[in-house]
Motif scaffolding. Structure first.
Motif, mmCIF file in Angstrom:
data_model
loop_
_atom_site.group_PDB
_atom_site.id
_atom_site.type_symbol
_atom_site.label_atom_id
_atom_site.label_comp_id
_atom_site.label_asym_id
_atom_site.label_seq_id
_atom_site.Cartn_x
_atom_site.Cartn_y
_atom_site.Cartn_z
ATOM 1 N N UNK A 135 -20.356 -6.714 -4.133
ATOM 2 C CA UNK A 135 -19.903 -6.834 -5.525
ATOM 3 C C UNK A 135 -18.524 -6.216 -5.764
ATOM 4 N N UNK A 136 -17.913 -5.682 -4.705
ATOM 5 C CA UNK A 136 -16.619 -5.017 -4.861
ATOM 6 C C UNK A 136 -15.488 -6.028 -5.009
ATOM 7 N N UNK A 137 -14.417 -5.597 -5.653
ATOM 8 C CA UNK A 137 -13.308 -6.490 -5.979
ATOM 9 C C UNK A 137 -12.081 -6.177 -5.121
ATOM 10 N N UNK A 138 -11.310 -7.232 -4.803
ATOM 11 C CA UNK A 138 -10.018 -7.039 -4.152
ATOM 12 C C UNK A 138 -9.002 -6.540 -5.176
ATOM 13 N N UNK A 139 -8.023 -5.833 -4.700
ATOM 14 C CA UNK A 139 -6.980 -5.315 -5.590
ATOM 15 C C UNK A 139 -6.204 -6.471 -6.207
ATOM 16 N N UNK A 140 -5.968 -6.401 -7.507
ATOM 17 C CA UNK A 140 -5.223 -7.464 -8.181
ATOM 18 C C UNK A 140 -3.733 -7.382 -7.867
ATOM 19 N N UNK A 141 -3.253 -6.173 -7.542
ATOM 20 C CA UNK A 141 -1.846 -5.995 -7.156
ATOM 21 C C UNK A 141 -1.815 -5.565 -5.694
ATOM 22 N N UNK A 142 -1.749 -6.557 -4.804
ATOM 23 C CA UNK A 142 -1.849 -6.293 -3.372
ATOM 24 C C UNK A 142 -0.700 -5.426 -2.871
ATOM 25 N N UNK A 143 0.524 -5.685 -3.360
ATOM 26 C CA UNK A 143 1.698 -4.938 -2.896
ATOM 27 C C UNK A 143 1.570 -3.460 -3.248
ATOM 28 N N UNK A 144 1.181 -3.176 -4.487
ATOM 29 C CA UNK A 144 1.044 -1.786 -4.906
ATOM 30 C C UNK A 144 -0.075 -1.100 -4.120
ATOM 31 N N UNK A 145 -1.156 -1.835 -3.880
ATOM 32 C CA UNK A 145 -2.289 -1.295 -3.131
ATOM 33 C C UNK A 145 -1.877 -0.955 -1.704
ATOM 34 N N UNK A 146 -1.156 -1.851 -1.046
ATOM 35 C CA UNK A 146 -0.711 -1.623 0.325
ATOM 36 C C UNK A 146 0.308 -0.487 0.402
ATOM 37 N N UNK A 147 1.220 -0.430 -0.570
ATOM 38 C CA UNK A 147 2.195 0.662 -0.594
ATOM 39 C C UNK A 147 1.498 2.017 -0.711
ATOM 40 N N UNK A 148 0.484 2.069 -1.559
ATOM 41 C CA UNK A 148 -0.273 3.306 -1.712
ATOM 42 C C UNK A 148 -0.978 3.698 -0.434
ATOM 43 N N UNK A 149 -1.581 2.733 0.258
ATOM 44 C CA UNK A 149 -2.284 3.019 1.512
ATOM 45 C C UNK A 149 -1.321 3.511 2.591
ATOM 46 N N UNK A 150 -0.157 2.849 2.686
ATOM 47 C CA UNK A 150 0.807 3.231 3.720
ATOM 48 C C UNK A 150 1.341 4.644 3.497
ATOM 49 N N UNK A 151 1.639 4.963 2.262
ATOM 50 C CA UNK A 151 2.161 6.301 1.987
ATOM 51 C C UNK A 151 1.062 7.342 2.183
ATOM 52 N N UNK A 152 -0.135 7.020 1.730
ATOM 53 C CA UNK A 152 -1.267 7.926 1.920
ATOM 54 C C UNK A 152 -1.517 8.173 3.396
ATOM 55 N N UNK A 153 -1.350 7.148 4.210
ATOM 56 C CA UNK A 153 -1.538 7.268 5.655
ATOM 57 C C UNK A 153 -0.536 8.256 6.254
#
Length: 415
Positions: A135-153
């Motif tokens: 039931x989980x949803x994909x991020x509506x803003x993929x670019x912002x989501x990926x940027x957050x993951x990369x920086x968090x990494x």
């Protein structure tokens, strides 16, 4: 009353190397010069990027290399900057030509992008962590989501090196996983881990501020000569109040100011003798988060400039100044005509960017006060008009720039 409001453009007009590019250029070469031999120095000093530095900064490097290297402040600066998350990120932005301008608001806009991405990532994953697999949803803003993951990494890798985290945080897409993520401890949206990430980013921001503090107060102020005063500033009869958004004492250092002139440094002033815990410089962001979600905003409140100004006790004198002006306006309101100005407020070298909206709006819309905004070029003029619309609205701007005695005046800088 005459009030002068200055931004980083004021320092740049005095040929001071205080742009973010100047600072990063210094950071790049301070490590190189400190760890090099005479042969390497001969190569460095002829490099185009080195020659692009302010001539006094070039001489500083060459002079310092000839002296001993047991310099307390430079050692501290090298230590704090060598693996700084923010400095590494800004250098990447410059390499990709993502930062276009010269002022510190360009740094702040990049910090804003990072924090927005992390806020978005956390909000999205917090929401999904409450849902069952399927039931989980994909991020509506993929670019912002990926940027957050990369920086968090990047940050999590550093925390592993410091033994703050046991292993690198997993940033697998929660939507594709069948695992109940609320039970896992190795994910960013886990409360304890996200707090560690935010804390580390704040510590790194304070380290960046400390590096900037040493650069401005110890390197620039003590080694770069100011050869000119600005004609437009000299023509102002008497400056009663200075409201500075800079980190420097430039105005106080070179102008013949009156003893009664009052100073308010909104973002604090560089002081190399203060340690990291006691530095009073503000570098952060405003106007970026989803105001409908106050709980999320509180997670990142340490990056907000208004929070830092309160915490570091900077930029509070201007409030008293405004109270005095309003009191005088009230006293004289019955004895003067409605279109007479009692105060003059001059903006020089300030971008009028929305990051300082709370303060700028109060100053520009202050009753009985005529506003003079200096601009450097036609492009600068256009940008300031656009920024004013964001600050005070197009209706207020339109109604105050026309007529025989307008409230808001634009004036080209004397070159």
């Amino acid at each position: 009353m005459n009030i002068l409001v200055i931004g980083n453009g004021f320092d740049l007009a005095h040929k001071l190397p205080t742009s973010y590019k100047d600072f990063l250029g210094f950071i790049t070469y301070v490590n190189s010069f400190y760890n090099s031999n005479v042969k390497d120095i001969d190569i460095y000093k002829d490099a185009p990027n080195f020659k692009a530095l302010n001539i006094d900064i070039q001489n500083y490097f060459l002079k310092k290399y000839a002296l001993n290297k047991d310099d307390q402040f430079i050692n501290e600066l090298i230590y704090l900057s060598s693996d700084n998350i923010w400095i590494k990120y800004f250098k990447k932005c410059i390499e990709k030509n993502k930062i276009k301008g010269e002022n510190w608001i360009d740094f702040e806009s990049e910090i804003t992008k990072v924090v927005k991405s992390l806020e978005y990532l956390k909000k999205h994953n917090d929401y999904n962590s409450q849902l069952t697999p399927g039931n989980r949803k994909y991020a509506s803003n993929y670019i912002m989501y990926e940027n957050g993951k990369n920086f968090m990494n990047d940050v999590s890798c550093k925390l592993v090196e410091k033994n703050i985290l046991s292993n690198k945080l997993d940033y697998e897409n929660i939507v594709d996983s069948k695992v109940n993520y609320t039970n896992l401890e190795n994910n960013f949206f886990c409360k304890s881990n996200s707090n560690k990430i935010i804390s580390e980013l704040n510590n790194e921001l304070n380290n960046l501020i400390r590096c900037l503090e040493i650069y401005l107060d110890y390197v620039v102020r003590e080694n770069v000569k100011i050869s000119n005063k600005l004609d437009d500033i000299e023509k102002i009869n008497k400056i009663d109040k200075l409201i500075s958004f800079n980190y420097s004492y430039t105005f106080k250092d070179i102008y013949d100011v009156k003893e009664e002139t009052e100073y308010d440094y909104i973002h604090g002033v560089a002081d190399k003798n203060k340690d990291i815990e006691k530095n009073n410089m503000v570098l952060g962001i405003d106007e970026y988060l989803d105001e409908k979600n106050k709980n999320i905003e509180l997670d990142f409140i340490q990056f907000k400039k208004y929070y830092q100004r309160i915490y570091k006790n900077t930029g509070c004198k201007y409030k008293k100044c405004l109270e005095e002006i309003e009191e005088n306006n009230h006293i004289f309101s019955k004895s003067i005509s409605s279109n007479t100005f009692l105060n003059n407020i001059y903006f020089y070298g300030h971008s009028l960017d929305i990051t300082d909206k709370d303060i700028l709006q109060e100053l520009i819309m202050l009753p009985k006060s005529q506003i003079t905004i200096f601009y450097y070029s036609k492009n600068d003029y256009k940008q300031k008009i656009s920024n004013l619309v964001r600050l005070i609205g197009q209706d207020y701007l339109n109604s105050n720039v026309y007529g025989s005695n307008p409230k808001i005046i634009f004036k080209e800088i004397t070159k």
